[in-house]
Design a protein around this motif. Structure first.
Motif, mmCIF file in Angstrom:
data_model
loop_
_atom_site.group_PDB
_atom_site.id
_atom_site.type_symbol
_atom_site.label_atom_id
_atom_site.label_comp_id
_atom_site.label_asym_id
_atom_site.label_seq_id
_atom_site.Cartn_x
_atom_site.Cartn_y
_atom_site.Cartn_z
ATOM 1 N N ALA A 1 0.832 -1.209 0.000
ATOM 2 C CA ALA A 1 0.000 0.000 0.000
ATOM 3 C C ALA A 1 0.860 1.251 0.000
ATOM 4 N N VAL A 2 1.920 1.248 0.801
ATOM 5 C CA VAL A 2 2.783 2.429 0.881
ATOM 6 C C VAL A 2 3.612 2.587 -0.384
ATOM 7 N N LEU A 3 4.265 1.488 -0.811
ATOM 8 C CA LEU A 3 5.168 1.582 -1.952
ATOM 9 C C LEU A 3 4.441 1.831 -3.274
ATOM 10 N N SER A 4 3.223 1.313 -3.421
ATOM 11 C CA SER A 4 2.506 1.546 -4.677
ATOM 12 C C SER A 4 2.082 3.007 -4.810
ATOM 13 N N GLY A 5 2.065 3.722 -3.719
ATOM 14 C CA GLY A 5 1.796 5.153 -3.791
ATOM 15 C C GLY A 5 3.020 5.952 -4.201
ATOM 16 N N VAL A 6 4.198 5.371 -4.030
ATOM 17 C CA VAL A 6 5.450 6.059 -4.349
ATOM 18 C C VAL A 6 5.998 5.606 -5.698
ATOM 19 N N VAL A 7 5.986 4.291 -5.923
ATOM 20 C CA VAL A 7 6.536 3.713 -7.146
ATOM 21 C C VAL A 7 5.380 3.383 -8.076
ATOM 22 N N ASP A 8 5.602 3.519 -9.372
ATOM 23 C CA ASP A 8 4.574 3.155 -10.343
ATOM 24 C C ASP A 8 4.177 1.698 -10.150
ATOM 25 N N ASN A 9 2.914 1.374 -10.353
ATOM 26 C CA ASN A 9 2.393 0.048 -10.048
ATOM 27 C C ASN A 9 2.971 -1.065 -10.906
ATOM 28 N N HIS B 1 4.759 -4.248 -9.314
ATOM 29 C CA HIS B 1 4.129 -5.562 -9.433
ATOM 30 C C HIS B 1 5.106 -6.587 -10.021
ATOM 31 N N VAL B 2 5.865 -6.187 -11.043
ATOM 32 C CA VAL B 2 6.818 -7.116 -11.661
ATOM 33 C C VAL B 2 7.884 -7.527 -10.659
ATOM 34 N N THR B 3 8.320 -6.606 -9.812
ATOM 35 C CA THR B 3 9.333 -6.934 -8.810
ATOM 36 C C THR B 3 8.761 -7.905 -7.780
ATOM 37 N N TRP B 4 7.536 -7.676 -7.305
ATOM 38 C CA TRP B 4 6.918 -8.621 -6.362
ATOM 39 C C TRP B 4 6.725 -9.984 -6.997
ATOM 40 N N TRP B 5 6.363 -9.983 -8.289
ATOM 41 C CA TRP B 5 6.189 -11.239 -9.007
ATOM 42 C C TRP B 5 7.524 -11.995 -9.066
ATOM 43 N N ALA B 6 8.604 -11.260 -9.314
ATOM 44 C CA ALA B 6 9.928 -11.902 -9.377
ATOM 45 C C ALA B 6 10.346 -12.435 -7.995
ATOM 46 N N LEU B 7 9.984 -11.711 -6.945
ATOM 47 C CA LEU B 7 10.308 -12.188 -5.599
ATOM 48 C C LEU B 7 9.537 -13.457 -5.265
ATOM 49 N N ALA B 8 8.331 -13.585 -5.791
ATOM 50 C CA ALA B 8 7.512 -14.751 -5.498
ATOM 51 C C ALA B 8 8.020 -16.012 -6.193
ATOM 52 N N LEU B 9 8.785 -15.826 -7.259
ATOM 53 C CA LEU B 9 9.316 -16.986 -7.976
ATOM 54 C C LEU B 9 10.350 -17.650 -7.111
#
Length: 116
Positions: free
Chosen positions: A96-104, A108-116
């Motif tokens: 919630a905090v970071l999506s307000g600062v960084v483009d979504n 999202h792609v970075t979180w997706w890569a972390l989930a792999l």
């Protein structure tokens, strides 16, 4: 053309083609049978957006190959431990905090890569 492409997506494990290849083949066939002028079509393409996504995926791929994403995900897993609820709430709050600062999209792609 839509039906063969969707069928290719569904059957890609059987056909041993990646979904990206199926999509590109469908797009190529549509361009081949189209009567539109190539210059008109290419002028409508949003080249900066395509370059952005290409660079984004290259950057994330490089971070995965160098092990940065693996180290970050291990550090997050160690910090969370076995507290799944706390980890989930922390991730939602940070999102919630970071999506307000960084483009979504890159977020999202970075979180997706972390989930792999």
């Amino acid at each position: 053309m839509l039906a063969p492409v969707v069928a290719g997506f569904v059957l890609h494990p059987v056909l041993h083609y990646e979904p990206s290849i199926v999509a590109l083949l469908g797009a190529g066939l549509l361009v081949a049978v189209s009567t539109a002028e190539t210059s008109e079509v290419l002028s409508e393409v949003e080249w900066p957006t395509l370059a952005f996504f290409a660079g984004l995926f290259i950057m994330i791929g490089g971070l995965i190959d160098t092990g940065v994403i693996d180290e970050v995900s291990k550090a997050l897993a160690d910090a969370i431990g076995t507290n799944e609820l706390g980890g989930s709430l922390t991730m939602l709050g940070a999102s919630a905090v970071l999506s307000g600062v960084v483009d979504n999209i890159p977020y999202h792609v970075t979180w997706w890569a972390l989930a792999l």
